[in-house]
Enzyme design. Structure first.
Site, PDB file in Angstrom:
ATOM      1  N   ASN A 121      22.551  12.814   9.071  1.00 53.55           N
ATOM      2  CA  ASN A 121      22.832  11.509   8.468  1.00 53.55           C
ATOM      3  C   ASN A 121      23.861  10.735   9.295  1.00 53.55           C
ATOM      4  OD1 ASN A 121      21.480  12.616   6.045  1.00 53.55           O
ATOM      5  ND2 ASN A 121      23.352  13.841   5.958  1.00 53.55           N
ATOM      6  N   GLU A 159      22.884  18.219  15.710  1.00 49.84           N
ATOM      7  CA  GLU A 159      23.022  17.096  14.771  1.00 49.84           C
ATOM      8  C   GLU A 159      23.774  15.941  15.420  1.00 49.84           C
ATOM      9  OE1 GLU A 159      21.076  17.538  12.437  1.00 49.84           O
ATOM     10  OE2 GLU A 159      20.943  19.719  12.563  1.00 49.84           O
TER      11      GLU A 159
HETATM   12  N1  B3K Z   1      16.507  16.575  10.704  1.00 50.73           N
HETATM   13  C1  B3K Z   1      16.866  17.661   9.837  1.00 50.73           C
HETATM   14  C2  B3K Z   1      15.673  18.194   9.149  1.00 50.73           C
HETATM   15  C3  B3K Z   1      15.727  18.186   7.683  1.00 50.73           C
HETATM   16  C4  B3K Z   1      14.358  18.494   7.179  1.00 50.73           C
HETATM   17  C5  B3K Z   1      14.279  18.799   5.777  1.00 50.73           C
HETATM   18  N2  B3K Z   1      12.915  19.031   5.380  1.00 50.73           N
HETATM   19  C6  B3K Z   1      17.555  18.751  10.571  1.00 50.73           C
HETATM   20  C7  B3K Z   1      17.493  18.681  12.038  1.00 50.73           C
HETATM   21  O1  B3K Z   1      16.484  18.916  12.646  1.00 50.73           O
HETATM   22  O2  B3K Z   1      18.455  18.316  12.629  1.00 50.73           O
HETATM   23 ZN    ZN Z   2      16.916  17.959  14.371  1.00 49.05          ZN
END
Ligand code: B3K
Ligand code: ZN
Length: 866
Positions: free
Chosen positions: A274, A307
């Site tokens: 996020n 992330e």
């Molecule tokens: N983009 C999130 C993935 C969350 C998926 C939930 N179904 C984690 C990652 O790949 O960084």
């Molecule tokens: Zn990812």
């Protein structure tokens, strides 16, 4: 197998990539007002919307489980007949081109067991929106190509929720009557709603700062429960290292004034990127020597980096639709892999990454759930957060980087980021940027995005003594996969070298491009037959078959200067013996014993690398090499070879074990490497049959000042039958019963154990008071690990299948996303004998017959039965 009848509800709708249409309405701005309460949170949303293009379609706002308490357009409260609710979607006919739409809903985060949307975890309130959780918070066009600026106000009880966090930068806060307070956060960067986040709770902060390459100061915060603060230092270091690395390697700078990370105990995945407010599964934040292994430390470093890197590869440039998921995930995994390699050892990181790829992705690619890295269709997008999208996706980017070279790859990635900044892009946009920025033609290479299945490459080397030349013939084939019976040849970059057995040197590392079904490459100047080193560095994610002899492999295992190829030669040497033994052939084991002896005796080698090289391939990997998997025979053969290597080299293992004992704990590469090798030595001492094997393992378990050595000793003991085993497990439980992440290891170690009673032990652990379906980490530690234990899961009684199916059925009622991730091991039935296959199918059918089954599990189990 046509005898199995399933009676389940109509299959969920299929969403197709080819049906993509741009959104009818855009939402440039959204203001959200949360009045937080665990049982009744009020959410008011104000959306400024604009019609996208010329059409007369109504506004459709996705919703799941939401009841509109009020709907207003341009300040006017609509009468109930002015809007409609269709399967959760709020439909409002509108005439103008731009409006303000307001809705309000009430949520009960405490009752949200799916852990999607707004939910409660350990006294906190937090969110998870990717992929389609935002629609469980408010009515909104929940698709990644609708980008909005967010202005968020959070109000809550000051004692219960002293900390109020959301995306972007904090702009204001204040106190209210009745012990309440509020905070306002504004995120200036337009983002899709899957990147929305909030956290409210009683949290302590590890605060730090980072000065970006242009001199801007960023405040960093890692937020955890107060007692966990001492376990956040490694994550903070990883964050700062990641920020510096992305500037240095990709020229990408952080863009907000704050970057916050929050650790939560209940989380479906590893972490979530996020914007400005990453939310993490606590297992990827918290680490200290007493409770985290070196693998855990590396996991924290890698996931924090992953992330963080999403801030550019995912957030600044996001995905147009969920079929493009690998655009952000494959690229970001590639970025985090290279970061971790730069932080530690390139050789070891590559071996680890390939091992994971083979274990998870090659299996997926060979089964009923195989899909291209850019899928054509899905029923439930949560099922597509797969090893194919992530890990094979990373390999596709890696191949482009290899073919282009570092400089041209950087030019391509610069073009991609600059051209698509602030946009929702496609995989095609990425490839085009690589072509234009890197000056190359990737027309045929695009097939990697389209075709599922792991290519098989056969390499045959022929020496022509008279012409003093060698011919290397490469043939490729790609097996059929669901929906794709016929495949076109791929463009496969194959790094190759030809070794002269007399000088130990080679004639240069060459990148051969295999683009046809069959291709021949001729090399001059070879009076004697050379030894082939191929797919060096694992340059392409393929299954390579060679006509190399055991002698050739032994030579490469001792002399190859490419560390991956050296590891691979040793693995192949071991695989040939074990697969041969399972097939009833007596193959000389001495070559492997000698090669292992050479490797452990070579002082020029990094101990971490040696530890990787001398480990036997896993039982599951051996199974993957066979058309029909015989779990018992594989276990027996592998156990036998392990015992022989242990016994024949016992003095060496004892010596290594003694000399790798450290004085104190350090996280240096040298110290980590020593621990890794020490644990392998302990494994072989125990396997050797030595009388004091259990006592030595128990002593290490007791004396270790770190979890890496303690858990390794526990794992070795857990696979044995001795009083030391029982004592170690009991002590571990008593010591860590109140520490959830460490207690997970207790469950996991027993589920992974190569013990004849593992099935019964896991069944009992499923009834243990500390087992709960409410916590995904606990479920994965027990049943996820167990389903990966080939010998135990495929116990001839079929009890393993029943256990996992029972768990899936029960968990589906609470948390379908996590339940669905347990289905794939049951879908591998085609690879097992008729008895096991029948029992696996019967469990899949039983799952599918369950009333009210989720879309998630219906898709996975239905496809697995085909
Ligand atoms: N983009 C999130 C993935 C969350 C998926 C939930 N179904 C984690 C990652 O790949 O960084
Ligand atoms: Zn990812």
């Amino acid at each position: 197998m046509a005898d199995i009848q399933t009676t389940h509800a109509a299959a969920p709708a299929v969403i197709r990539r080819s049906d993509y249409l741009p959104p009818d309405w855009l939402v440039p701005d959204i203001a959200l007002d949360f009045d937080l309460d665990p049982r009744a949170t009020r959410v008011q949303a104000r959306l400024s919307i604009t019609r996208n293009g010329v059409h007369d379609r109504p506004l459709r706002l996705d919703g799941e489980g939401l009841v509109p308490l009020a709907v207003k357009v341009d300040g006017r409260l609509l009468a109930p007949e002015e809007w409609a609710l269709d399967a959760g979607t709020l439909i409002i006919p509108l005439s103008g081109g731009a409006h303000n739409v307001e809705t309000s809903v009430e949520l009960a985060p405490e009752g949200n067991s799916k852990l999607m949307g707004l939910y409660a975890s350990g006294g906190l309130l937090c969110t998870q929106c990717e992929a389609e959780g935002f629609r469980r918070i408010t009515f909104f066009p929940d698709r990644p190509d609708v980008l909005s600026r967010y202005d968020v106000r959070l109000t809550g009880d000051k004692t219960r929720y002293p900390i109020l966090l959301a995306n972007g930068d904090p702009v204001d806060h204040g106190d209210l009557e009745g012990g309440r307070h509020w905070a306002r956060w504004v995120d200036p960067f337009p983002k899709p709603c899957y990147l929305f986040a909030l956290v409210a709770g009683d949290l302590a902060c590890n605060r730090d700062r980072f000065v970006t390459m242009s001199g801007r100061e960023v405040t960093l915060g890692i937020w955890v429960k107060d007692a966990d603060l001492p376990r956040t230092a490694h994550a903070m270091k990883a964050l700062k290292d990641s920020m510096a690395w992305d500037e240095r390697v990709y020229g990408r700078e952080y863009d907000l004034d704050v970057f916050n990370i929050v650790a939560v105990a209940d989380f479906n995945f590893g972490a979530m990127e996020n914007k400005g407010l990453n939310i993490f599964n606590s297992r990827y934040i918290l680490a200290d020597p007493a409770t985290a292994t070196d693998v855990d430390y590396d996991g924290v470093e890698g996931v924090v980096a992953h992330e963080y890197f999403h801030n550019w590869s995912g957030n600044r440039v996001t995905c147009r639709d969920w079929f493009q998921l690998s655009l952000k995930e494959g690229f970001t995994v590639f970025r985090d892999q290279n970061f971790s390699a730069d932080m530690g050892s390139h050789a070891v990181k590559r071996i680890e990454d390939v091992r994971l790829l083979r274990a998870a992705q090659f299996q997926e690619d060979a089964g009923p759930l195989a899909h291209p890295i850019r899928p054509e269709s899905y029923m439930e997008i949560s099922n597509f957060y797969t090893a194919t999208i992530y890990n094979k996706g990373a390999e596709i980017i890696r191949m482009m980087a290899l073919m282009l070279g570092a400089e041209r790859f950087r030019a391509g990635s610069d073009l991609y980021f600059d051209r698509h900044d602030g946009e929702a892009a496609t995989c095609e946009d990425f490839v085009r940027a690589m072509e234009e920025g890197g000056g190359t033609d990737l027309t045929q290479f695009r097939r990697w995005y389209e075709q599922a299945g792991t290519p098989r490459v056969r390499a045959m080397l022929h020496h022509d003594a008279a012409a003093q030349s060698v011919e290397l013939v490469l043939e490729q084939s790609i097996p059929p996969t669901p929906g794709q019976p016929d495949k076109q040849p791929m463009a496969i970059p194959v790094r190759t070298a030809l070794f002269d057995p007399d000088t130990d040197g080679h004639h240069g590392d060459q990148l051969l491009m295999l683009t046809q079904s069959r291709q021949s490459f001729v090399f001059e100047g070879f009076a004697a037959p050379p030894i082939l080193s191929i797919n060096r560095g694992f340059s392409a994610p393929v299954i390579m078959e060679t006509n190399s002899s055991q002698d050739d492999l032994a030579f490469l295992s001792a002399h190859d200067d490419d560390p991956f190829a050296r590891y691979e030669a040793m693995q192949q040497l071991m695989v040939n013996i074990l697969v041969g033994q399972v097939a009833g052939q007596a193959i000389d084991e001495q070559a492997v014993v000698a090669a292992v002896c050479n490797s452990v005796s070579d002082p020029s080698l990094d101990p971490a690398f040696v530890a990787e090289v001398v480990r036997l391939p896993s039982e599951a990997y051996l199974g993957d090499q066979m058309r029909l998997v015989d779990p018992d025979a594989i276990h027996a053969a592998r156990d036998g070879l392990q015992q022989r290597i242990g016994a024949e080299l016992e003095p060496l293992w004892r010596d290594i074990h003694a000399r790798t004992k450290a004085d104190g704990f350090s996280l240096s590469s040298a110290a980590k490497g020593a621990r890794k090798l020490r644990n392998v030595a302990l494994l072989y001492i125990a396997a050797s049959g030595a009388q004091d094997g259990d006592a030595i393992a128990f002593a290490q378990f007791n004396e270790a000042d770190n979890m890496t050595e303690r858990q390794a000793a526990l794992a070795i003991l857990a696979s044995r039958s001795s009083s030391e085993r029982d004592a170690a497990l009991a002590q571990f439980y008593d010591r860590y019963r109140d520490d959830a992440l460490t207690l997970d290891k207790w469950f996991q170690t027993q589920a992974f154990a190569l013990h004849p009673d593992t099935v019964d032990i896991v069944a009992a652990l499923g009834r243990h008071p500390d087992f709960t379906l409410a916590n995904p980490n606990r479920v994965r530690s027990l049943f996820g690990a167990f389903a990966g234990n080939q010998w135990a899961f495929h116990h001839g009684s079929g009890q393993g299948y029943t256990l996992v199916a029972d768990c899936i059925i029960a968990l589906d009622k609470l948390n379908p996303q996590t339940a669905a991730r347990l289905v794939p091991p049951l879908g591998r039935w085609k690879r097992f004998d008729a008895g096991r296959a029948g029992m696996m199918r019967a469990q899949l059918a039983r799952i599918l017959a369950e009333p009210g089954l989720s879309r998630d599990v219906t898709e996975q189990a239905g496809k697995s039965l085909d």
